[in-house]
Design an enzyme around this catalytic site. Structure first.
Site, PDB file in Angstrom:
ATOM      1  N   ASP A   1     -23.866 -12.695 -40.393  1.00  0.00           N
ATOM      2  CA  ASP A   1     -23.329 -13.855 -41.132  1.00  0.00           C
ATOM      3  C   ASP A   1     -23.964 -15.168 -40.745  1.00  0.00           C
ATOM      4  OD1 ASP A   1     -20.330 -12.078 -40.748  1.00  0.00           O
ATOM      5  OD2 ASP A   1     -21.370 -12.412 -42.637  1.00  0.00           O
TER       6      ASP A   1
ATOM      7  N   HIS B   1     -20.712  -9.792 -31.783  1.00  0.00           N
ATOM      8  CA  HIS B   1     -20.475  -8.605 -32.593  1.00  0.00           C
ATOM      9  C   HIS B   1     -19.839  -7.533 -31.721  1.00  0.00           C
ATOM     10  CE1 HIS B   1     -21.124  -5.233 -35.323  1.00  0.00           C
ATOM     11  NE2 HIS B   1     -21.268  -6.141 -36.256  1.00  0.00           N
TER      12      HIS B   1
HETATM   13  C1  SDX Z   1     -18.933  -8.909 -39.249  1.00  0.00           C
HETATM   14  O1  SDX Z   1     -17.799  -4.648 -37.144  1.00  0.00           O
HETATM   15  C2  SDX Z   1     -18.745  -4.867 -37.963  1.00  0.00           C
HETATM   16  O2  SDX Z   1     -19.646  -4.096 -38.139  1.00  0.00           O
HETATM   17  C3  SDX Z   1     -18.614  -6.177 -38.722  1.00  0.00           C
HETATM   18  C4  SDX Z   1     -19.806  -6.583 -39.568  1.00  0.00           C
HETATM   19  C5  SDX Z   1     -20.015  -5.626 -40.742  1.00  0.00           C
HETATM   20  O3  SDX Z   1     -21.162  -5.547 -41.230  1.00  0.00           O
HETATM   21  O4  SDX Z   1     -19.013  -5.059 -41.224  1.00  0.00           O
HETATM   22  O5  SDX Z   1     -20.980  -6.604 -38.774  1.00  0.00           O
HETATM   23  C6  SDX Z   1     -19.588  -7.967 -40.183  1.00  0.00           C
HETATM   24  O6  SDX Z   1     -17.723  -9.021 -39.252  1.00  0.00           O
HETATM   25  C7  SDX Z   1     -19.787  -9.671 -38.268  1.00  0.00           C
HETATM   26  C8  SDX Z   1     -18.936 -10.586 -37.309  1.00  0.00           C
HETATM   27  C9  SDX Z   1     -18.585 -11.888 -38.058  1.00  0.00           C
HETATM   28  N1  SDX Z   1     -17.614 -12.683 -37.207  1.00  0.00           N
HETATM   29  C10 SDX Z   1     -18.006 -13.822 -36.633  1.00  0.00           C
HETATM   30  O7  SDX Z   1     -19.157 -14.249 -36.613  1.00  0.00           O
HETATM   31  C11 SDX Z   1     -16.851 -14.577 -35.949  1.00  0.00           C
HETATM   32  C12 SDX Z   1     -17.294 -15.055 -34.560  1.00  0.00           C
HETATM   33  N2  SDX Z   1     -17.425 -13.857 -33.682  1.00  0.00           N
HETATM   34  C13 SDX Z   1     -16.310 -13.433 -32.964  1.00  0.00           C
HETATM   35  O8  SDX Z   1     -15.043 -13.846 -33.321  1.00  0.00           O
HETATM   36  C14 SDX Z   1     -16.451 -12.105 -32.228  1.00  0.00           C
HETATM   37  O9  SDX Z   1     -17.683 -12.100 -31.641  1.00  0.00           O
HETATM   38  C15 SDX Z   1     -16.257 -10.834 -33.035  1.00  0.00           C
HETATM   39  C16 SDX Z   1     -14.938 -10.816 -33.735  1.00  0.00           C
HETATM   40  C17 SDX Z   1     -17.350 -10.659 -34.023  1.00  0.00           C
HETATM   41  C18 SDX Z   1     -16.312  -9.648 -32.067  1.00  0.00           C
HETATM   42  O10 SDX Z   1     -15.229  -9.793 -31.215  1.00  0.00           O
HETATM   43  P1  SDX Z   1     -14.932  -8.742 -30.024  1.00  0.00           P
HETATM   44  O11 SDX Z   1     -15.941  -7.662 -30.000  1.00  0.00           O
HETATM   45  O12 SDX Z   1     -13.492  -8.366 -30.127  1.00  0.00           O
HETATM   46  O13 SDX Z   1     -15.214  -9.609 -28.760  1.00  0.00           O
HETATM   47  P2  SDX Z   1     -14.139 -10.531 -28.064  1.00  0.00           P
HETATM   48  O14 SDX Z   1     -13.419 -11.348 -29.107  1.00  0.00           O
HETATM   49  O15 SDX Z   1     -13.336  -9.691 -27.138  1.00  0.00           O
HETATM   50  O16 SDX Z   1     -15.079 -11.541 -27.237  1.00  0.00           O
HETATM   51  C19 SDX Z   1     -15.620 -11.154 -25.966  1.00  0.00           C
HETATM   52  C20 SDX Z   1     -15.841 -12.496 -25.253  1.00  0.00           C
HETATM   53  C21 SDX Z   1     -14.589 -13.377 -25.224  1.00  0.00           C
HETATM   54  O17 SDX Z   1     -14.729 -14.244 -24.102  1.00  0.00           O
HETATM   55  P3  SDX Z   1     -13.953 -13.805 -22.697  1.00  0.00           P
HETATM   56  O18 SDX Z   1     -12.486 -13.636 -23.045  1.00  0.00           O
HETATM   57  O19 SDX Z   1     -14.626 -12.525 -22.241  1.00  0.00           O
HETATM   58  O20 SDX Z   1     -14.214 -14.985 -21.754  1.00  0.00           O
HETATM   59  O21 SDX Z   1     -16.815 -13.270 -25.974  1.00  0.00           O
HETATM   60  C22 SDX Z   1     -16.208 -14.465 -26.452  1.00  0.00           C
HETATM   61  C23 SDX Z   1     -14.724 -14.235 -26.436  1.00  0.00           C
HETATM   62  O22 SDX Z   1     -14.011 -15.467 -26.305  1.00  0.00           O
HETATM   63  N3  SDX Z   1     -16.707 -14.645 -27.823  1.00  0.00           N
HETATM   64  C24 SDX Z   1     -17.092 -15.825 -28.331  1.00  0.00           C
HETATM   65  C25 SDX Z   1     -17.559 -15.522 -29.632  1.00  0.00           C
HETATM   66  N4  SDX Z   1     -17.441 -14.198 -29.861  1.00  0.00           N
HETATM   67  C26 SDX Z   1     -16.918 -13.666 -28.739  1.00  0.00           C
HETATM   68  N5  SDX Z   1     -17.073 -17.068 -27.834  1.00  0.00           N
HETATM   69  C27 SDX Z   1     -17.540 -18.055 -28.655  1.00  0.00           C
HETATM   70  N6  SDX Z   1     -18.009 -17.862 -29.912  1.00  0.00           N
HETATM   71  C28 SDX Z   1     -18.030 -16.599 -30.423  1.00  0.00           C
HETATM   72  N7  SDX Z   1     -18.476 -16.390 -31.654  1.00  0.00           N
END
Ligand code: SDX
Length: 428
Positions: free
Chosen positions: A364, A307
């Protein structure tokens, strides 16, 4: 005493006031940055460090896992309030008295008819259409049948548009689902409560009387409350920026629905169940999928994990996980996918990759397990998220308009070609 932030560029110092919120959050007010510095701007992809507005609606603390709507904790509201009360609280700022709630409910019920010609638009969609695309289109199409919902400058006009969309949106969501199942479309029953009527519109059968199930309706009510608002997330920021051009409420909401659809945002609840199903079909090999999620060369992500704000736990995920266990046991449902989800979370929460990146189950991760138990089709999960988030989008849009926020127009740093002369095609 206002704190000051000082910026130094090429030996020149610039000072900017620091504003402090009611929860002691600090923000550097850079409203005059470009004017003061002769055009220097900031860059912050994904706005990870940028506040777009001051808001009094929802407070999140990502470190402590705090979520409050207008000061009330999500834990209390999920336990003690119902969804329509929370709609009123988010939009108007206070929990309603019984008279206020009664009038709100009555005003909404009076608007629960949708122009029959809207069915002709719905008929135009193939059954294969994703419900989020249908719902976004129908929400925008509603404008044509409610022209008064466009220029809502007065609070009265705003109120009328708000009760209209709160009344008609559940009808459109139910119609979207029933159309795919070739079921007749109806308007439910105004003698029922808001959430009970939604469930009836979705699940009533034309040839048998509708039996309300308290366990199901209570679970649905709680899920809608938990999804109701979440400060400046992707879809809410979309609703605000579209509304900042003074586009109408319905047009702004239609844009928000499209933003929520994405699998990185609200579309994740559908992606989680599809992921869990794939793991189940793959023999429940959670280790394989954990490895895929960690593999930089593999585009696979652990959906429902991570998140932007919560870096310890998502308080909603905690409540939903407990509710999933209760609902499945109350309904006598054994869903192997819940065990896979719990197993996956257990392994991931001990794995350095997830711990170092502060990745935890989000809203989710477990919600789809309850939706499934309630008989909601997987491709309708994000529609359920939109039904919950509707009051939050409305509240944020109304706050932006009442505060007369300026039109949203971010800047950029240009990295393209410098000026060059046109070359005739014969010389290219
Ligand atoms: C919602 O914003 C809100 O409030 C949203 C929400 C709401 O109520 O409106 O809470 C609802 O959208 C919840 C999130 C639902 N999405 C998912 O579950 C999809 C999976 N999660 C990710 O794609 C990710 O965690 C996000 C999009 C939710 C957040 O992404 P960020 O904050 O931009 O973090 P990032 O993509 O920069 O990741 C940081 C690191 C990366 O690795 P490095 O490059 O540092 O090595 O963490 C890794 C990412 O690759 N990473 C994951 C991951 N999420 C982040 N690796 C594997 N699986 C994951 N789910």
């Amino acid at each position: 005493m206002t704190k000051i932030a000082t910026l130094e560029i090429d030996g020149n110092k610039y000072e900017f006031p620091i504003i402090k919120g009611t929860e002691d959050e600090l923000g550097i007010d850079i409203k005059t940055l470009r004017a003061d510095t002769g055009g220097v701007t900031t860059i912050d992809p994904g706005y990870k460090n940028t506040g777009s507005c001051e808001s009094a609606i929802t407070f999140l603390d990502g470190e402590k896992g705090i979520l409050r709507y207008r000061g009330y904790s999500i834990e209390e509201l999920a336990e003690k309030a119902d969804f329509l009360e929370v709609c009123y609280l988010l939009i108007f700022g206070e929990l309603p008295t019984s008279e206020q709630l009664e009038k709100f409910d009555k005003d909404i019920k009076e608007e629960s008819q949708v122009d029959e010609d809207m069915k002709k638009i719905l008929d135009g969609f193939p059954k294969s259409a994703h419900p989020m695309g249908v719902l976004s289109s129908l929400t925008s199409a509603l404008i044509a049948f409610n022209p008064g919902s466009v220029d809502v400058d007065s609070e009265e006009a705003m109120y009328d548009a708000i009760v209209k969309i709160l009344a008609k949106f559940p009808v459109l969501a139910a119609w979207t689902m029933r159309k795919k199942k070739s079921l007749p479309l109806d308007y439910g029953d105004n003698s029922l409560g808001y959430v009970e009527n939604l469930h009836k519109m979705m699940f009533s059968k034309p040839n048998q009387s509708y039996e309300a199930n308290k366990i199901v309706n209570d679970a649905l009510d709680k899920l809608l409350i938990l999804h109701a608002d979440h400060e400046q997330n992707c879809s809410t920021s979309t609703v605000r920026i579209v509304g900042s051009s003074h586009a109408g409420l319905f047009a702004s909401l239609s844009a928000g629905i499209s933003a929520l659809w994405g699998p990185l945002h609200g579309g994740a609840n559908q992606a989680v169940i599809e992921m869990l199903e794939a793991i189940r079909e793959d023999g429940g090999d959670t280790a394989k999928y954990i490895a895929k999620a960690k593999d930089k060369n593999d585009p696979f992500r652990l959906m429902g994990f991570g998140h932007r704000v919560y870096k310890n736990f998502d308080p909603r995920a905690k409540i939903i996980k407990k509710s999933a266990e209760e609902v499945l046991s109350d309904l006598g449902i054994e869903d192997p996918v819940l065990d896979i989800a719990k197993g996956l979370a257990e392994v991931a929460l001990k794995d350095d990759y997830f711990v170092q990146r502060k990745l935890y189950p989000n809203v989710d991760f477990y919600s789809g397990i309850i939706y499934r138990a309630l008989g909601i089709p997987t491709d309708m999960f994000t529609v359920m998220f939109a039904l919950g988030r509707l009051p939050g989008w409305i509240a944020q849009w109304r706050e932006m308009r009442l505060r007369k926020e300026p039109i949203g127009r971010p800047r950029q740093i240009y990295i393209g070609e410098n000026h060059r002369k046109f070359t005739a095609i014969t010389n290219r």
